[in-house]
Scaffold this active site. Sequence first.
Site, short mmCIF file in Angstrom:
data_model
loop_
_atom_site.label_atom_id
_atom_site.label_comp_id
_atom_site.label_asym_id
_atom_site.label_seq_id
_atom_site.Cartn_x
_atom_site.Cartn_y
_atom_site.Cartn_z
N ASP A 1 0.81 -1.22 0.00
CA ASP A 1 0.00 0.00 0.00
C ASP A 1 0.85 1.27 0.00
OD1 ASP A 1 -2.28 -1.65 0.18
OD2 ASP A 1 -2.04 -1.77 2.35
N GLN B 1 2.14 -5.73 -3.35
CA GLN B 1 2.44 -5.89 -1.92
C GLN B 1 3.79 -5.20 -1.59
OE1 GLN B 1 1.39 -8.99 -3.66
NE2 GLN B 1 -0.63 -8.17 -3.23
#
Length: 427
Positions: free
Chosen positions: A13, A223
């Site tokens: 993120d 990721q």
Amino acid sequence: MPNTVVVGAQWGDEAKGKVVDYLAQQADVVVRYGGGANAGHTVSAGNEVYKLHLVPSGILHEHVTCVIADGVVVDPRLLAEEIQGLRHRGLPLNNLRISSRAHLIMPYHIVLDQLEETKRGASAIGTTARGIGPAYADKASRVGIRMQDLIDDRRRDRILGAAVDAKNEVLTRLYGADALDTGTVIKEYTAYANVLREYVCDTAPIVAAAAANDRGVVFEGAQGTLLDLNIGTYPYVTSSHPIAGGACLGTGIGPRAIDRVIGVAKCYTTRVGAGVFPTELLNPTGDHIRERGQEYGTTTGRPRRCGWLDAVVLRYAVMHNSLDALALGHLDVLSGLSTVNVAIGYNVGNRYVETLPSDLNSGETVEPVYEELSGWSEEITGVTRYDDLPSTCRVFVNRIQELSGVPIWSVSVGPGREQMIQRTDGS
Ligand code: IMP
């Protein structure tokens, strides 16, 4: 343009999609190399915001060939929906290619992901429930199903039927769960095959040729480093290899074809799911970051755990990815805090360390040791030149550069394309 890997330097993120979209302006090919629809990559163009899960973040650029490579586990239902959604919004997608070797997420992977999480109880990983772990486990066990099996009308029914029958044994006997209806799964997946077929091919030669001809390939990590199956905070990790080395796993190139590795980091830290998080803030400052940064999962909507920037984590990412530089994001989120902290090391039990311990599950406490810097009160979302940032903000950026040991290549002050400020030559 140098062949560039864009990798998450934290727990995912980090807003890699925006960096990939930026680099894609000059690239010929963008390759998504791992993970699946557990990822959510957001790219903004003007007033349009696109939330991508499997389609590479170069897709807004018509000249770019976008490749979903061998290492990705593809949920055909979600990919078919994503393709149809993007077409509906006017993107032609002529340049999308899906590797014939990519493995499929099957409905039983999703059911098993949920059942395994429930069985773990208090030790649950907090997965995205997208079937990622069970799909990679089947791949490693050599019972996975690949895209080439799906699109082949001669073998699809036989391969899918045998796989569903075998997994029904596990679902019913081991977990006491309902069996899946084999005929229904085959019918459903035949429909996806018909949507996806036109995009499926052997993608490795496309990537290899572009990389060899200096046409510029961007390898898009999903990721983040700390979620890597090997070197992440195991077992609270994903089941793929988000690190830069993952870009060589079946995309068509070897390590020497990579010219540059850019790590993407936020100027604070977030994590979704369970597992160690030394700089986590369970206080109003953590809430401030979550609300200002809109730190809610793109894929699951879950609130993200928020905390201070961790230089130990950044150095770990520099080491494992051979990072050349960092793209540092979300500076605007910290506006309004009188002071900002950066962890420079940890007290682990009675030892002080500046590197990430290999065993974070021993039960020893891991206490961050912070350096405190002055914050800035100004809103900075409209700043377009690095030198126009508040001086305390630039001191913060410089300190992160010193602590991580690599140059800060860009900073961002908001989600828009124009809010990414190049710090060095920008090539
Ligand atoms: P899985 O990949 O769904 O198996 O989830 C394993 C762990 O990785 C969980 O902690 C997830 O929250 C985390 N995770 C997986 N994908 C992402 C992502 O794209 N961003 C952040 N965390 C992720």
